[in-house]
Every structure is written in C-alpha cells, then in structure tokens.
Scaffold this active site. Structure first.
Site, PDB file in Angstrom:
ATOM      1  N   HIS A  99      12.005  25.756 -10.397  1.00  0.00           N
ATOM      2  CA  HIS A  99      10.906  26.633  -9.997  1.00  0.00           C
ATOM      3  C   HIS A  99      10.461  26.385  -8.555  1.00  0.00           C
ATOM      4  CE1 HIS A  99       7.982  29.639 -10.623  1.00  0.00           C
ATOM      5  NE2 HIS A  99       7.783  29.457 -11.909  1.00  0.00           N
ATOM      6  N   ASP A 149      11.795  31.558  -7.929  1.00  0.00           N
ATOM      7  CA  ASP A 149      10.657  32.118  -8.658  1.00  0.00           C
ATOM      8  C   ASP A 149      11.159  32.920  -9.849  1.00  0.00           C
ATOM      9  OD1 ASP A 149       8.860  31.008  -6.871  1.00  0.00           O
ATOM     10  OD2 ASP A 149       8.936  32.756  -5.539  1.00  0.00           O
TER      11      ASP A 149
END
Length: 543
Positions: free
Chosen positions: A516, A520
């Site tokens: 992450h 995204d």
C-alpha cells in the site's frame, strides 16, 4: 635503499633482538612492511612473483604471490598476511583489501612452507555463511586456474567455486556437508610444490584466522577467572563454593537449611535476595522465591519429561534456502502493509487459444504452451500498461522500473525458488514457455545461478494448475510491491442470452497482493482490470 644499506644501518639494533621487541617493535615492523610494499605486495603493487634476498637479516628466502581472481564474474582481491622472521622474531603485516575468498600467509616460525589459505567466498549479495555441498578435488590433487574446486551452497543456490591459483590442494579443513561456514572462514590450504602437501597433514588454522571475528571483543580476563575458580571447585556439590556471581565479597551467605531447600528445587542462590543478618539467605527467603514462581520450578522438569515421552518427532536441519525464505517472508509481513484484491476471470477463450497454439507447436516440434505461460505474458503486458505496479519502495523515493522482469515461483524438494523471466513483455509465448521449463528444471536440480533469480520486478505464484487451490493470498517478495496468486479454473453456470437460458463457463480466481506504500487501491484495481482484459481477450496479447 638497498637491503645491504638497511642491514648496515640497523646492525647495532639487530645484535640485541630482545630490545627491539621491547622498544622498537613498531619501527622495525614499519621498516619491514615498507620493503614488502616496494616489492609489489602493497595494496597498489603489481601482481607478480617477488623474491626476498636471503642473508643475515632473513632466515631463508621467501616467494610471495599476490593473488587476484574472479569468482562468478566478481573480481575478488585477496587479503594477504605476510609474516617475516628476523633473528627469531616474527612480524605481521596485514594488507587491507576488499573482501575476497583467499589469503596468502608466509611463516617460518611454525616450520610450514609458504601456503595459501582459501576462505569461504561471498557468492551472492545477501550471503553471510554457506555450506560445502561436495569437494570435486581431494587432498594432494593438482589444481589450475578455472578448475572447479568445490560446490558451495549459498543462501539461494549451489554455486561452483573455481580455483584462482595453480598449485596443489594440501588440506581440506571443512569437508563435504559442512554447514554454517561464515564468509571468510578458512576451508582449505593450497601450496605451490607437491612435496609440501604432506607437511599440512595435521594443519589446523589458528582461532584468529579461522573466521573474520569482530575486533572489538578481546577478553583476556574471563579465562583467568575460570582458571582462578577451578581449584575452588569440589567434587561434592553441596560443599563447593557457589558458581554463580558472588553477592558479598567472594561468597553467598546462606543458612544450611536454605542451601538444602534451594538445591532440592534447582534454584540458584544468587537469584534470591537475603533478608537475614548482613543479607544472609534464610529458609523463608527460598520459600518466598518458590511461592512467587508458583512452584513451577519443581514441577517443570516432571511436566517436560512427561510431554517429551509422548511425542515422536524428527528434527530436520534448515537448508540455506529455507533460512533465507523464512527471513525474507517474515520481513515482508512485518514491514510491508499488504492488502489484497481478487477478481474472477473467464478463461474459455484463453484455453481455446492455447489449444490452437499447441497444435501449431506440435507441428513445428516446439514446446507446449501452458496456462501459466499465458498468465505470465498477460501480467507483463498489464505491468507495461500500468507501470505504477512495476515499482518498489525506498525511504527516499519510489523506484519505477522500465524493465518488466517476472519472477515465477517454483516449489522443489529443497525449498521455494523464484527464477526470473527477463523482459517478459517483449518475448513471445514460445520463448517464455521454453525459459520457464528450463529454469524450473535448474531449480529442481539446485543449480540456479544468481543471474537466474536476481533483478525481478513482479512475481507470479500459481497453485491452481498443479494443486487445484481455488484462491489464496501470496506474500510479497521484497523489494517488489506486488505478487499475483493464481487459483484453479472451475466450471460455473452463468446466465445465457435469454431469460430462461443458462450456459457453462470456466472461471479462474486471481488475487493481487499489493504494497500500500506504492500501489493505492485504485491503481491495483486498474492493473487487475488490464490483466483480466488480456486473459478474457487473449488475442489482444498478440497485437
């Protein structure tokens, strides 16, 4: 300045060698080292054979060899340790050079001829120790540059270690199957002359030379303490002085009853704080200590023995690849914020295209193309279309790669390997299929080279075809930021063209694990959309 003039200038000091050792050791060692450097043995000297004159200063003639070799494409400068004996005195000069796989040492004080110490080489960027798989040469064999000396099991593969110098293998210090050998630790001795082989039959390296230990831990005092305490030890444990660190003076004061109670419960008196006169340990102190531990000290041995008696097991030693896999996956799970995206893809058209391509391959005697080959191609093209997923995280920036190098997970008896398909987006399906099969075979034979698995930017792991796993979440292979987990294909009933019509279709579940910090959620979803498009319309991969 010539050797004769130096001998004349220092002749007065050489008449009293013991005074040199006491006062001028550093000066004479510096003088000898300068001469050695002038004869081609310094860090910047030429790599050649040099002669030292024999005379009143030196006990005998020496021949010094500076070794430079190449192991697996990496130039390795050797670290040399030169010993020179002057009137019975031994001087040592260590020439600092980059990490290598051998050392040259010369000594007359030990009565051994000039020899070369071969150390465990660093054969991969992450290697700190290695194992000796097997020796291809035996003691007494003649060796030449380029010949394979032994096979070394690194943290990722088994690599052949080649000879750097011509000579004879005099002594093997770490035999076949030796494990846990630190990088730089001596594993063998070589000599130039065959008659010198027998002189190393009982050779053992010194503790200081066997491995490059840190220089910040000289501890001469502990051995002295052990020697001093040894005479105080008595054959009767109940009367002997306590082995634990003393609490007052050189003794631990305790009452006889407290000592007896502590011995019955296997309790060390040094762990108990005395409340008696002058800190003396009494019975109540021992009882209080046992109560605070819930009496587990006395019950633990019995419980452990009972549990051990009911278990039957085999302890399997860790292989190097298993150690590295464990450490890297633990690091990945602890430091990378994983999240997972799953999508179902229809593979009917993909399987139909595969059948057509394999028919053409059989006609041209080519290798058959698998579903996994098509998945690798689709993943590579999706990475080219969404380059944000072809990246890795660093503390200062996100590194986005221009090459699409796909690692393919391969399970073997020795552990998990991830050989690499370089520039997979630019290769045809036939070439990808050929490379996957070739690298998988090398992985099963434990013969992968570092260039076969280093430099990947994305990983594909398939447990569907070989094992029938429907869906799973894979752990990211650092420093990459994504890994694709492929499940099995299964037939499902889906709505047809009309209101009461149904048809069958094959669907395959795939799960993308993302870092992450780099990818995204929307970017990961965009990549999966591109991948699904290539799988459900495989003809677009050929454009």
């Amino acid at each position: 300045m010539t050797f004769a003039s130096r001998i004349f200038l220092h002749s007065r000091k050489l008449r009293h060698p013991h005074k040199i050792l006491q006062s001028d050791r550093a000066i004479l060692a510096h003088w000898v080292s300068n001469d050695v450097s002038q004869h081609g043995l310094g860090p910047g000297g030429n790599h050649r054979v040099s002669k030292f004159s024999s005379g009143s200063l030196f006990n005998r003639s020496y021949r010094a060899i500076s070794a430079v070799g190449t192991q697996q494409g990496n130039a390795l400068r050797t670290e040399m340790e030169v010993h020179t004996t002057v009137s019975g005195m031994k001087f040592n000069r260590r020439l600092p050079t980059p990490k290598g796989n051998s050392r040259i040492s010369f000594s007359t004080a030990s009565g051994l001829p000039a020899h070369q110490e071969i150390g465990m080489p660093s054969l991969s960027p992450t290697m700190t120790e290695g194992n000796i798989a097997r020796w291809l040469k035996k003691e007494g064999d003649k060796i030449a540059p380029g010949e394979v000396l032994c096979e070394v099991e690194t943290d990722k593969a088994t690599v052949e270690m080649e000879c750097m110098e011509e000579g004879y293998l005099a002594k093997i210090l770490r035999g076949d199957g030796s494990s846990g050998i630190k990088v730089g630790e001596i594993i063998a001795i070589t000599v130039e002359e065959e008659e010198n082989v027998a002189k190393f039959k009982d050779y053992q390296p010194s503790t200081s030379d066997s491995a490059p230990a840190p220089e910040t831990s000289p501890a001469p005092s502990p051995p002295k303490e052990e020697i001093a305490e040894a005479p105080a030890t008595s054959p009767e444990p109940k009367i002997s002085t306590p082995t634990a660190p003393p609490s007052a003076g050189n003794r631990i004061f305790a009452s006889p009853l407290a000592r007896k109670l502590a011995e019955d419960h296997n309790v060390t008196l040094s762990n108990i704080k005395g409340t008696g006169p002058d800190g003396r340990i009494v019975k109540a102190d021992v009882e209080g200590y046992l109560a605070s531990r819930g009496k587990e000290v006395s019950q633990a041995p019995k419980a452990a023995s009972t549990a051990t008696a009911t278990l039957d097991y085999t302890e399997i030693p860790h292989t190097q690849i298993r150690k590295v896999t464990a450490s890297r996956l633990l690091l990945s799970k602890q430091t990378i914020p994983h999240y997972y995206l799953t999508v179902d893809t229809c593979v009917d058209k993909l399987m139909e295209l595969r059948s057509q391509l394999n028919a053409l391959q059989e006609g041209s005697s080519g290798k058959r193309i698998s579903i996994n080959d098509l998945v690798i191609k689709a993943a590579a093209l999706a990475l080219r279309k969404v380059p944000q997923c072809n990246s890795s995280w660093t503390n200062d920036y996100i590194r986005q790669y221009h090459n699409v190098n796909i690692n393919v997970a391969v399970q073997t008896e020795n552990g998990l390997y991830v050989p690499i398909i370089r520039d997979a987006d630019k290769k045809g399906l036939s070439k990808i299929s050929e490379e996957v099969k070739h690298l998988a075979q090398k992985a099963k034979e434990n013969s992968l080279k570092p260039e076969d698995y280093e430099g990947g930017t994305f990983t594909v792991s398939n447990l569907g075809g070989p094992f029938g796993i429907k869906q799973f979440c894979a752990i990211i292979n650092p420093p990459q930021s994504g890994i694709l987990a492929i499940g099995s294909a299964e037939k499902r009933v889906i709505p047809g063209g009309g209101p009461d019509q149904y048809k069958f279709a094959s669907f395959m579940s795939v799960t993308l694990s993302c870092d992450h910090r780099v990818i995204d959620g929307a970017i990961g979803a965009e990549w999966l959309k591109a991948f699904k498009g290539y799988i459900e319309n495989p003809e677009t991969m050929l454009l």
